[in-house]
Design a protein around this motif. Sequence first.
Motif, short mmCIF file in Angstrom:
data_model
loop_
_atom_site.label_atom_id
_atom_site.label_comp_id
_atom_site.label_asym_id
_atom_site.label_seq_id
_atom_site.Cartn_x
_atom_site.Cartn_y
_atom_site.Cartn_z
N ILE A 102 0.85 -1.19 0.00
CA ILE A 102 0.00 0.00 0.00
C ILE A 102 0.88 1.23 0.00
O ILE A 102 1.99 1.20 0.49
N ASP A 103 0.40 2.30 -0.58
CA ASP A 103 1.17 3.54 -0.50
C ASP A 103 0.64 4.38 0.66
O ASP A 103 -0.22 3.95 1.42
N MET A 127 -2.47 8.70 9.94
CA MET A 127 -1.59 8.33 8.81
C MET A 127 -2.30 7.23 8.03
O MET A 127 -3.16 6.54 8.57
N TYR A 128 -1.92 7.07 6.79
CA TYR A 128 -2.50 6.03 5.92
C TYR A 128 -4.03 6.11 5.90
O TYR A 128 -4.70 5.09 5.79
N GLY A 129 -4.55 7.34 6.08
CA GLY A 129 -5.99 7.49 6.03
C GLY A 129 -6.72 6.95 7.25
O GLY A 129 -7.93 6.75 7.22
N ARG A 130 -5.98 6.68 8.32
CA ARG A 130 -6.61 6.14 9.53
C ARG A 130 -6.30 7.06 10.70
O ARG A 130 -5.16 7.53 10.84
N TRP A 144 8.27 8.14 1.51
CA TRP A 144 6.88 8.63 1.44
C TRP A 144 6.97 10.12 1.12
O TRP A 144 7.36 10.91 1.97
N LEU A 173 3.29 -8.85 3.73
CA LEU A 173 2.82 -8.90 2.35
C LEU A 173 3.86 -9.55 1.44
O LEU A 173 3.63 -9.69 0.25
N TRP A 223 8.52 -2.89 -6.25
CA TRP A 223 8.07 -1.69 -5.57
C TRP A 223 9.28 -0.77 -5.46
O TRP A 223 10.29 -1.17 -4.90
N PHE A 233 10.41 2.28 -3.63
CA PHE A 233 9.88 3.02 -2.50
C PHE A 233 10.50 4.41 -2.39
O PHE A 233 9.82 5.41 -2.44
N THR A 250 -1.28 6.71 1.04
CA THR A 250 -2.70 7.06 1.13
C THR A 250 -3.56 5.84 1.45
O THR A 250 -4.77 5.94 1.56
N GLY A 251 -2.94 4.67 1.59
CA GLY A 251 -3.71 3.47 1.89
C GLY A 251 -4.18 2.75 0.65
O GLY A 251 -4.87 1.75 0.72
#
Lengths: 728, 728
Positions: A154-155, B606-609, B438, B61, B433, B435, A157-158
Amino acid sequence: MKSYLVYTILLLILGTLFSFTEKDPIEKQATWIWYPGDYEIWLSNKMQARRTERGAFLPPLWRYYSPYALVTFRKEIDLPEDDEIEIKTEGDFKLQIDGDLVHGRPKKLAIPAGKHSIVIKVYNQEAVPSVYIKGKHLRTDASWKVTFEDKEWIDETGKASDQSGTFWEAVGSWNFDSAESLPSEFRLETTPQYAVEVKEAGDGILVDYGKETFGYVKFHGLRGAGKVSLYYGESEAEAMDKEFCETLDHLEFDGSQEEDYQLEGSMAYRYVQIQHDPTISFDSVSMMYEYLPVTYRGEFRSSDDLLNEIWDVSAYTMHLNTREFFLDGIKRDRWIWSGDAYQSYLMNYYLFFDNPSVTRTLLALRGKEPITSHLNTIMDYSFYWFIGIYDYYLYSGDEEFIKNFYPRMVSLMKFCLGRRNEEGMMEGLPGDWIFIDWADGLSKMGEVSFEQMLLARSLEAMAISANIAGDKKGEEEYGKMASDLKKKLFDVFWSEEHQAIMHQRVEGEVLDNVTRYANMFGIFFDYFSEEQKLAVKQNVLLNDDVQKITTPYMRFYELEALCAMGEQEFVLAEIRDYWGGMLELGATSFWEKYDPTESGEEHLEMYGRPYGKSLCHAWGASPIYLFGKYYLGVKPLTAGYQTYEIVPELGGLEWMEGKVPTPEGDISIFANNREIKVKADSGQGTLRFKSRSKPRSQSGNIRSLGNNAYEMDIQSGKEYLVNYRVIK
Amino acid sequence: MKSYLVYTILLLILGTLFSFTEKDPIEKQATWIWYPGDYEIWLSNKMQARRTERGAFLPPLWRYYSPYALVTFRKEIDLPEDDEIEIKTEGDFKLQIDGDLVHGRPKKLAIPAGKHSIVIKVYNQEAVPSVYIKGKHLRTDASWKVTFEDKEWIDETGKASDQSGTFWEAVGSWNFDSAESLPSEFRLETTPQYAVEVKEAGDGILVDYGKETFGYVKFHGLRGAGKVSLYYGESEAEAMDKEFCETLDHLEFDGSQEEDYQLEGSMAYRYVQIQHDPTISFDSVSMMYEYLPVTYRGEFRSSDDLLNEIWDVSAYTMHLNTREFFLDGIKRDRWIWSGDAYQSYLMNYYLFFDNPSVTRTLLALRGKEPITSHLNTIMDYSFYWFIGIYDYYLYSGDEEFIKNFYPRMVSLMKFCLGRRNEEGMMEGLPGDWIFIDWADGLSKMGEVSFEQMLLARSLEAMAISANIAGDKKGEEEYGKMASDLKKKLFDVFWSEEHQAIMHQRVEGEVLDNVTRYANMFGIFFDYFSEEQKLAVKQNVLLNDDVQKITTPYMRFYELEALCAMGEQEFVLAEIRDYWGGMLELGATSFWEKYDPTESGEEHLEMYGRPYGKSLCHAWGASPIYLFGKYYLGVKPLTAGYQTYEIVPELGGLEWMEGKVPTPEGDISIFANNREIKVKADSGQGTLRFKSRSKPRSQSGNIRSLGNNAYEMDIQSGKEYLVNYRVIK
């Protein structure tokens, strides 16, 4: 209703495009699924680690592979209605539906109608990660896909990334069709068996089960504390020899045991000597016979009762060795050897026709990546694996197996081809065991013709498999390599002088040595011209100056070659002599080796040990194969018996009758000197026979081929009767 | 006596020839041994499978590797006297002494004096096959060899064949030095910890441990039947948010539990909200703090209390993340990421200097053959693995590790090199990936200069390792590839216009995009000329128009680059600001990310959470590294601190003092504006400093280098005092 119709039509259209899409879910049974081949690896690791020698643990001498501990299963489905699924896994699991993580570890879950992507990741370090899902529509079955590396990230942003680098494979499964039948708890079936005789033996007893058997000794009314020792024997002599019997168990009880006590380990024996401390007592001893439930589909009966008994004992020998996998022998060995298993595959096609036993064994033998040595460390045994697949496809027509495991064929072949010498031939490198046969003074130096011949056939198996797997380039390349190698084989090893294939070339020079190996295989591989065949038969097969075969292992191929050359009568005499000889000595299953010149306990010796010989060895069961293929005369001509031939050969018998199993039904044959009767449940057959007068049939059209040879088409479902006169 | 003398002399002569021969057995401790790397794979599989998210299981993952289930250990020994050994294994075992099978599974065994070959095969499907043998002379230790494929076969006569194809490797071990300390039962240490505050929260309570911690919640006096729910939080807000907290536990009791009940799973948190059915009661709640026992060998104190607190909290953050392996973060993540671990290796050298934590992590990350994707599926993370070994060797001098695992370096490098494009550069392929960091809008298309730079350094690591492993050809080839790639890197990406390395080339065209990544790494990799360095510092590092780094992950390298450019004072201000900012907000450990422009609970997102951010992340602890390497100024110049330099930089501080650990002892430093004191326990050091007047020392010889620069040799074991005048 309308949307369901549209869905159905869409499915019909898309079905061939998207292999992930479920076609007819409701009809399919839910079954436990896993990463393909991993269950076979795990189960074979377990099984082969059950071998012991006088109480010592004796695991295989080759490498073990491991299942993947973490795998991801996937299914795309369009549910026509709301569904509720039951979820069971072996291992912890993570479930995602349409990309969303399902919290907790639910045992049941409602899924609304519509399109869904189901992803379930299972982790199990101890056994094989596996999953069973059962809903009305969503069910785990062979249509699911699996990967050991889903590359899902996941990046910030999720958002989940693409999985373009992920390789999804078809899942593996067997017959674990209910939530309760956990793959990790698989056990063979058992049923009670009782001694035919119990004798006193010193302070203890000797129990005789009347014939070779396999299972768990069970004490009844076992009381007291103290030691109990069990000495197993395939022969009475072995069981009575505490110092040298091959297998034994020493038990110790503290008095708290169940009165009906069954041993943890299952052993092979006919006799058990039991000695125990005076503080221990028991009422009686029985055993739980342990076996794989398979059906005896093949049948054979004839006018010769000895042959009938040989067939029966062969079938029993074969059944005892057909277990979690095809074993070589049940007392001492209990490992999976590719060369031995290869013969079991062939016998299986004429007895059980149990495909899963073949594929389980093939997968256990192959293991996974990376390959660092030949199967069982033996060069010839790598090749038998390929040839086993060649035959498996011919008999079963199972294209799915080849499609799914073609990558493992490619990598093993790459390993083999990478070990060729500058001449493009196989020659032993450090760490390679060149086996061929147990034979005194057999040289394995240099380029051995036999190994090149096996490689050629293996390359032919690769070409056929490449075609099935859709690898056009591979088909071409393997095909060319096979024909190039066959040409070279004859250029180098065929001797005009000896009219035979020579045994080997060492440092560029073909040695003056003829052995039977390549010459027999050349016959039933059909690599010789007719002229060469006849020459080989005379100069090698029937030539006593060429070193004789003494193992039933190679005897299998020698007799097959003779049968393929029409020597059925000669072979029957050999069978009566060799297998009959064992029965004469009281055999209740057939042996690893039999030498009629030996006597008494010499028959039990091997590997320098007084009871080293296995008295129940799969390769001893070859009459099953010979009777089915060369007397009843049935063999497939195209994959899965779509076409086949029946060439009954009485070989001097007054009459014979039997059945040969095929993927869909059986082929039944009866023949005597004047009549041939055949009936087949499926496929398109050709009956071939010779007759010294013009044959007649009201059920079919007989075509004359000249030279007293005739043939007739056989359609499925119909009985045929031919009147003819056998040529003696 | 005479024969013993001869034996000793022989050993002296043969010792270098035969690595299997034991040299000094009695001094060595017996320890559990296994196939190298397999224990790390197994333990990391277990540990990483402990991650949960709101009760869901959340394994990694990326792919899992498995230990070999069947391995063979071997030892050749010449016993000077009769020995009795104790044998303990994890798994079933087969023991052969001088080729003879030992019957049964003995726990003790007498072995007569003289030369012996000891071979023990161990099978374990569930955990790692391992063995512990302890005699007076014969003991399992690092001198044993092991293989997963011993290729041992026998011929018909019972004669064992040669093993010329068998690859024997050095065994793996850690610190399981007694028969009772089974590797499979390894657990981190625990110690009780108590809440600093317990508040009412609805019908339940909120427990505050006063700081970030990790461990097992424990109930005291737990009575009754019913449900208990625990909601964990690194912040109070998280623990109080039942709907969105990242981790939780739902328990159910039937009344039969122990009154002192400890949870099975260990979690990371500061706060725990506990809710329970009214049918349940308990007296109090504590926890068992769980940690890896390591020594805080590095030290740092200065005239600035804020910096001291930053160092302390960094050390605690680092310790919390130093567990079975180096974790990235303890609450949510609990996996092993190569890029994150790389920074932990570096911090470790200035805090614990615990080599096993580095090698365990390297081995867990690497797995075994075959490689099918980058480590953690990330291209840069494969490279950090190589660079991690480069550094590990420099700091530790551990040549054995490189010798033993060089083949795994070669195969991973082969995988990487096989993924270069036609230009010989790394570019993302399906499943890769890329990376880097971020960062909003960061492009990973085409050939990214940063990845090529990491590959170049990785190739340098390969060349050095090839030399250690005795692979002369490899040394040459990797060396050449490294220098070719470095040349190409500058030919393609260095922009005369921007005076910087450009970010990427896409389809043959270098894009007009400068980022900090390759430019910072180029500085401390020492890939730039002095002129380029200064240009990069001005045009990139100190240029606000170049996209700013926002993650502490890349902040680590940015600050390092600035320090390497002598910007210690600037960096201290940054540290006070950034890390001080977190402390200001009440941080008790350092975070995954900190943005001073955010406020309140924004800091937790973070990560939309809402609580997605980790508040205890290893990469947050970088001040440990910076203070040790760039303020105390200690770094090795040659492997294992045989030579090293000390370049104290006050960066505006009035004084600082501290210790930097080395393989054999510490280096202690004190510095203020007028005095520098140093003392080292081993190695050959050079103290470098600047002084605005001529410095003096009675303890050593100061050499002037011109331009106010001086240096002095530092011998081990002696205290040095230099009087100087700092340049402000």
